[in-house]
Design a protein around this motif. Structure first.
Motif, PDB file in Angstrom:
ATOM      1  N   ASP A 122      -3.629  18.208 -25.619  1.00  0.00           N
ATOM      2  CA  ASP A 122      -3.660  16.812 -26.054  1.00  0.00           C
ATOM      3  C   ASP A 122      -3.402  16.691 -27.556  1.00  0.00           C
ATOM      4  OD1 ASP A 122      -4.190  15.812 -23.537  1.00  0.00           O
ATOM      5  OD2 ASP A 122      -6.361  15.617 -23.871  1.00  0.00           O
ATOM      6  N   LYS A 123      -3.837  17.705 -28.292  1.00  0.00           N
ATOM      7  CA  LYS A 123      -3.729  17.662 -29.758  1.00  0.00           C
ATOM      8  C   LYS A 123      -2.367  18.124 -30.258  1.00  0.00           C
ATOM      9  CE  LYS A 123      -8.701  18.472 -30.229  1.00  0.00           C
ATOM     10  NZ  LYS A 123      -9.740  19.464 -30.602  1.00  0.00           N
ATOM     11  N   CYS A 124      -1.544  18.660 -29.362  1.00  0.00           N
ATOM     12  CA  CYS A 124      -0.225  19.158 -29.761  1.00  0.00           C
ATOM     13  C   CYS A 124       0.787  18.018 -29.745  1.00  0.00           C
ATOM     14  CB  CYS A 124       0.241  20.258 -28.807  1.00  0.00           C
ATOM     15  SG  CYS A 124      -0.717  21.783 -28.930  1.00  0.00           S
ATOM     16  N   SER A 125       1.580  17.938 -30.765  1.00  0.00           N
ATOM     17  CA  SER A 125       2.623  16.924 -30.831  1.00  0.00           C
ATOM     18  C   SER A 125       3.732  17.427 -31.729  1.00  0.00           C
ATOM     19  CB  SER A 125       2.057  15.616 -31.386  1.00  0.00           C
ATOM     20  OG  SER A 125       3.072  14.637 -31.473  1.00  0.00           O
ATOM     21  N   GLY A 126       4.967  17.311 -31.244  1.00  0.00           N
ATOM     22  CA  GLY A 126       6.088  17.758 -32.049  1.00  0.00           C
ATOM     23  C   GLY A 126       6.102  19.266 -32.200  1.00  0.00           C
ATOM     24  N   ARG A 366       2.725  19.951 -18.175  1.00  0.00           N
ATOM     25  CA  ARG A 366       2.644  18.921 -19.200  1.00  0.00           C
ATOM     26  C   ARG A 366       3.819  18.933 -20.178  1.00  0.00           C
ATOM     27  NH1 ARG A 366      -3.227  17.972 -21.606  1.00  0.00           N
ATOM     28  NH2 ARG A 366      -1.869  16.511 -22.713  1.00  0.00           N
ATOM     29  N   TYR A 367       4.360  20.105 -20.446  1.00  0.00           N
ATOM     30  CA  TYR A 367       5.425  20.202 -21.441  1.00  0.00           C
ATOM     31  C   TYR A 367       6.613  20.984 -20.889  1.00  0.00           C
ATOM     32  CZ  TYR A 367       1.892  18.583 -24.737  1.00  0.00           C
ATOM     33  OH  TYR A 367       0.936  17.844 -25.386  1.00  0.00           O
ATOM     34  N   LYS A 393       8.209  23.589 -30.132  1.00  0.00           N
ATOM     35  CA  LYS A 393       8.231  22.138 -30.048  1.00  0.00           C
ATOM     36  C   LYS A 393       7.806  21.767 -28.641  1.00  0.00           C
ATOM     37  CE  LYS A 393      10.881  18.052 -31.300  1.00  0.00           C
ATOM     38  NZ  LYS A 393      12.170  17.550 -31.870  1.00  0.00           N
ATOM     39  N   ASN A 395       7.390  18.510 -27.325  1.00  0.00           N
ATOM     40  CA  ASN A 395       7.921  17.291 -26.700  1.00  0.00           C
ATOM     41  C   ASN A 395       9.099  16.773 -27.492  1.00  0.00           C
ATOM     42  OD1 ASN A 395       6.611  16.214 -28.974  1.00  0.00           O
ATOM     43  ND2 ASN A 395       4.864  15.467 -27.777  1.00  0.00           N
TER      44      ASN A 395
END
Length: 395
Positions: A122-126, A366-367, A393, A395
């Motif tokens: 949930d905390k991962c982005s980019g 999820r990814y 990366k 998303n």
């Protein structure tokens, strides 16, 4: 071919020397390796298993189980750790510790591990560093859960483990060329305080179970318990962390395997074993011959240094068809990434495989477009096949 299986700069650059190990398996599988002192490099699966299962012939206690040499006064203290014991003392200690690692205890953690993975993802982005954001926190959260320790302590556990395992890596060492001794003593004191808290206020956790007498009235004494926590923090963290990081690197290097996993996330079950085989997070362990003997046609003398290379055994073509092919559906997969059996087979193997299965299952779901965006930075260590940084990366 020039053979050097212990050059730590080589490991930092490209990982285990697989070409050298392949040549040795085919030409000189029990190789007399120049070093100080010289040692026998055992590279074939069959021989590694034999050494692992014959504690009576190949001792973990005489000169300890880690590769580097230590003075006898340090050996006396370190022999209180299970890693550096032989049966029957190891058997007694292991039977006490097993109470905290029953299949029921580990199975009950699955939903908790799934929640941890979801929270981390949930905390991962980019673009993120897969090691520091995912692979490293996962086992540390689980260890905190096992110990009943505050999750806020995970950064301390992370630092102590890094400094002990990465003692020869300039990014992690206590001092230039250090051996991680200061970190070990800090963790030792932490374990001591944790046990004192549970004696005063028992809880439903592994610490409370381990400091209480078993059905025969036996228990771990203070030193034994503190050393077990040290071993749990290092082994429980490093194996899963580096298998996860190495597994992500392997999947990014083999995109067709990543696509297989995305198409069917249930393949994470067999993928977990293939990742451990492929990565071999623990590269080697040391044993000491207890008598004159023959191994792989070579005459070994009592007290000779004997080093088993799991990263080589796990690529042995006599056991694994197409061993240099990364295949997440490989089955059967009798890898020895958790040891070759015998007394020292990894106590936490079921926990590690559960963590890896759940992590890669959730990642694939999820990814699905996850990709690597830069080069991996490897640990300078011939003991742990480790990765310090892996940019991806999500998303």
């Amino acid at each position: 071919m020039r053979i050097d299986l212990v050059d730590q700069d080589q490991y930092a650059q490209s990982g285990p020397p697989l070409d050298q190990l392949r040549w040795l398996r085919e030409n000189d599988p029990v190789y007399r390796h120049d070093d100080d002192p010289p040692f026998w490099a055992v590279t074939r699966y069959e021989d590694v298993v034999h050494v692992s299962r014959r504690s009576d012939l190949f001792s973990s206690e005489r000169r300890l189980a880690l590769f580097h040499e230590v003075p006898e006064e340090q050996r006396v203290f370190q022999r209180m750790m299970m890693l550096n014991q032989d049966p029957p003392e190891h058997t007694r200690r292991r039977s006490l510790v097993n109470r905290g690692f029953t299949p029921r205890t580990i199975g009950a953690l699955e939903q908790h591990i799934r929640d941890i993975c979801d929270d981390l993802l949930d905390k991962c982005s980019g673009e993120v560093d897969f090691v520091t954001e995912v692979a490293a926190p996962l086992p540390l959260y689980v260890i905190c859960e096992l110990l009943g320790a505050p999750v806020s302590d995970r950064d301390k556990l992370f630092s102590w483990s890094n400094r002990m395992i990465g003692a020869q890596d300039p990014d992690y060492a206590d001092t230039p060329g250090g051996e991680g001794g200061a970190a070990a003593m800090e963790l030792y004191a932490y374990a001591n305080e944790l046990a004192a808290q549970r004696r005063a206020n028992p809880r439903d956790d592994i610490v409370t179970r381990l400091i209480q007498p078993d059905e025969h009235g036996q228990t771990l004494d203070e030193n034994e318990f503190d050393l077990f926590v040290l071993l749990l923090v290092v082994a429980g963290n490093e194996t899963t962390r580096n298998a996860a990081s190495g597994g992500m690197l392997a999947l990014s290097d083999h995109p067709e395997q990543w696509e297989r996993l995305v198409a069917d996330p249930s393949m994470a079950r067999t993928a977990a074993d293939e990742i451990v085989r492929w990565v071999s997070p623990v590269n080697l362990f040391r044993r000491t011959a207890t008598q004159d003997l023959t191994l792989g046609g070579r005459e070994i003398k009592e007290n000779d240094k004997v080093v088993v290379f799991y990263s080589s055994a796990n690529r042995d073509s006599s056991v694994f068809p197409d061993p240099d092919v990364f295949d997440i559906g490989r089955d059967p997969n009798p890898h020895i990434g958790f040891g070759g059996g015998g007394a020292h087979f990894c106590l936490g193997n079921h926990l590690a495989k559960l963590e890896l299965r759940v992590l890669f299952e959730q990642l694939a779901r999820r990814y699905p477009r996850l990709r690597r965006t830069g080069e991996a930075r490897r640990l300078r260590s011939n003991f742990i096949n480790g990765i310090k940084e892996l940019p991806v990366k999500v998303n």
